[in-house]
Scaffold this motif. Structure first.
Motif, short mmCIF file in Angstrom:
data_model
loop_
_atom_site.label_atom_id
_atom_site.label_comp_id
_atom_site.label_asym_id
_atom_site.label_seq_id
_atom_site.Cartn_x
_atom_site.Cartn_y
_atom_site.Cartn_z
N ARG A 6 -40.79 -14.33 -1.97
CA ARG A 6 -39.88 -15.48 -1.87
C ARG A 6 -39.34 -15.62 -0.46
O ARG A 6 -39.25 -16.72 0.09
N ALA A 7 -38.97 -14.47 0.16
CA ALA A 7 -38.47 -14.49 1.54
C ALA A 7 -39.53 -15.04 2.48
O ALA A 7 -39.22 -15.84 3.39
N LEU A 8 -40.78 -14.66 2.28
CA LEU A 8 -41.86 -15.17 3.13
C LEU A 8 -42.10 -16.66 2.91
O LEU A 8 -42.44 -17.38 3.85
N ALA A 9 -41.92 -17.12 1.68
CA ALA A 9 -42.08 -18.55 1.41
C ALA A 9 -41.02 -19.35 2.16
O ALA A 9 -41.29 -20.45 2.66
N LEU A 10 -39.83 -18.80 2.27
CA LEU A 10 -38.74 -19.46 3.00
C LEU A 10 -38.95 -19.36 4.51
O LEU A 10 -38.58 -20.27 5.25
N ASN A 11 -39.51 -18.22 4.96
CA ASN A 11 -39.72 -17.99 6.39
C ASN A 11 -40.95 -17.11 6.56
O ASN A 11 -40.86 -15.89 6.45
N PRO A 12 -42.11 -17.71 6.83
CA PRO A 12 -43.36 -16.94 6.94
C PRO A 12 -43.35 -15.88 8.05
O PRO A 12 -44.18 -14.98 8.04
N GLY A 13 -42.40 -15.95 8.97
CA GLY A 13 -42.31 -14.96 10.04
C GLY A 13 -41.25 -13.90 9.81
O GLY A 13 -40.88 -13.18 10.75
N ASN A 14 -40.76 -13.78 8.59
CA ASN A 14 -39.70 -12.82 8.28
C ASN A 14 -40.27 -11.40 8.36
O ASN A 14 -41.00 -10.94 7.47
N ALA A 15 -39.93 -10.70 9.44
CA ALA A 15 -40.49 -9.36 9.69
C ALA A 15 -40.08 -8.36 8.62
O ALA A 15 -40.90 -7.52 8.21
N GLU A 16 -38.83 -8.43 8.15
CA GLU A 16 -38.39 -7.48 7.13
C GLU A 16 -39.16 -7.68 5.82
O GLU A 16 -39.55 -6.71 5.18
N ALA A 17 -39.39 -8.93 5.45
CA ALA A 17 -40.15 -9.19 4.23
C ALA A 17 -41.59 -8.71 4.40
O ALA A 17 -42.16 -8.08 3.50
N LEU A 18 -42.17 -8.98 5.55
CA LEU A 18 -43.55 -8.54 5.80
C LEU A 18 -43.67 -7.02 5.70
O LEU A 18 -44.61 -6.50 5.07
N ILE A 19 -42.75 -6.30 6.32
CA ILE A 19 -42.89 -4.84 6.34
C ILE A 19 -42.60 -4.24 4.97
O ILE A 19 -43.23 -3.26 4.56
N MET A 20 -41.67 -4.83 4.21
CA MET A 20 -41.42 -4.32 2.86
C MET A 20 -42.61 -4.59 1.94
O MET A 20 -42.96 -3.77 1.10
N LEU A 21 -43.25 -5.76 2.12
CA LEU A 21 -44.45 -6.04 1.34
C LEU A 21 -45.60 -5.11 1.74
O LEU A 21 -46.38 -4.67 0.89
N ALA A 22 -45.70 -4.80 3.02
CA ALA A 22 -46.71 -3.84 3.48
C ALA A 22 -46.47 -2.48 2.85
O ALA A 22 -47.41 -1.82 2.39
N PHE A 23 -45.21 -2.06 2.82
CA PHE A 23 -44.85 -0.77 2.22
C PHE A 23 -45.20 -0.77 0.74
O PHE A 23 -45.76 0.20 0.21
N ASN A 24 -44.90 -1.86 0.06
CA ASN A 24 -45.23 -2.01 -1.35
C ASN A 24 -46.75 -1.96 -1.55
O ASN A 24 -47.24 -1.28 -2.46
N ASP A 25 -47.48 -2.66 -0.69
CA ASP A 25 -48.94 -2.67 -0.79
C ASP A 25 -49.52 -1.26 -0.69
O ASP A 25 -50.39 -0.88 -1.46
N VAL A 26 -49.04 -0.49 0.29
CA VAL A 26 -49.64 0.82 0.53
C VAL A 26 -49.22 1.84 -0.53
O VAL A 26 -50.03 2.63 -0.99
#
Length: 197
Positions: A6-26
């Motif tokens: 949801r955070a990425l949908a609001l702001n595709p450049g949200n670094a915190e959302a990206l890194i938390m999703l990366a952490f979740n992915d791994v």
């Protein structure tokens, strides 16, 4: 995951959302390539954010990209040298590269910031086992046990020390504790596998 998306949908450049999703992915999805892409995108979006740098270093370490792990864990330390986690996580990456003394030093810095930070003792015990010094590792485990009593990491490390000292029955006792924790609902299967290996 839903909150990050949801955070990425609001702001595709949200670094915190990206890194938390990366952490979740791994960690939870074993989507390593996706995790690496997101971690690199997070760094590109916020190269001077210590938390992003630290979590990116973790993602790189968990996927075996050790050069990048070292680079970004070191960057996290540079950006926020007063956060104990940054020193400890940098130490894990150093230890995985066989730089055990540097890892011990990094862990010592973390413990100067917080003498009860169990993860620094965990990392130092692993580095000492890598150096072939189980007795010194046991001293770190004793400190870990004071700060985080009954943890799965404590029993895994105690078992590994017992193995290194040629005490298989003691190792089995600690393995039994890990298995008990598993039956109680703790996520310890990977630690059990390490001890069994």
């Amino acid at each position: 995951r839903k909150a990050g998306e949801r955070a990425l949908a609001l702001n595709p450049g949200n670094a915190e959302a990206l890194i938390m999703l990366a952490f979740n992915d791994v960690l939870f999805g074993w989507r390593f390539e996706e995790a690496l892409k997101k971690a690199r995108a997070a760094i590109a979006a916020a190269p001077n954010d210590a938390e992003v740098a630290n979590f990116a270093g973790d993602v790189f370490r968990f996927t075996g990209e050790l050069d990048e792990a070292l680079q970004w864990e070191k960057r996290a330390v540079e950006l926020d040298p007063l956060f104990d986690v940054n020193h400890s996580d940098y130490g894990y990456s150093l230890a995985m590269r066989g730089r055990y003394q540097d890892a011990l030093d990094s862990g010592a810095r973390a413990l100067r910031l917080d003498p009860t930070f169990w993860s620094a003792n965990d990392m130092r015990a692993r580095a000492l086992l890598g150096m072939g010094e189980p007795a010194r590792a046991l001293a770190e485990i004793e400190q870990l046990a004071k700060s985080y009593p009954g943890s799965a990491q404590e029993f895994e490390l105690r078992a590994r020390v017992a193995i290194a000292q040629g005490k298989p029955e003691l190792a089995r006792t600690h393995l039994a504790e890990l298995q008990r924790l598993g039956r109680a609902g703790e996520t310890v299967d990977y630690l059990i596998a390490i001890v069994q290996a």
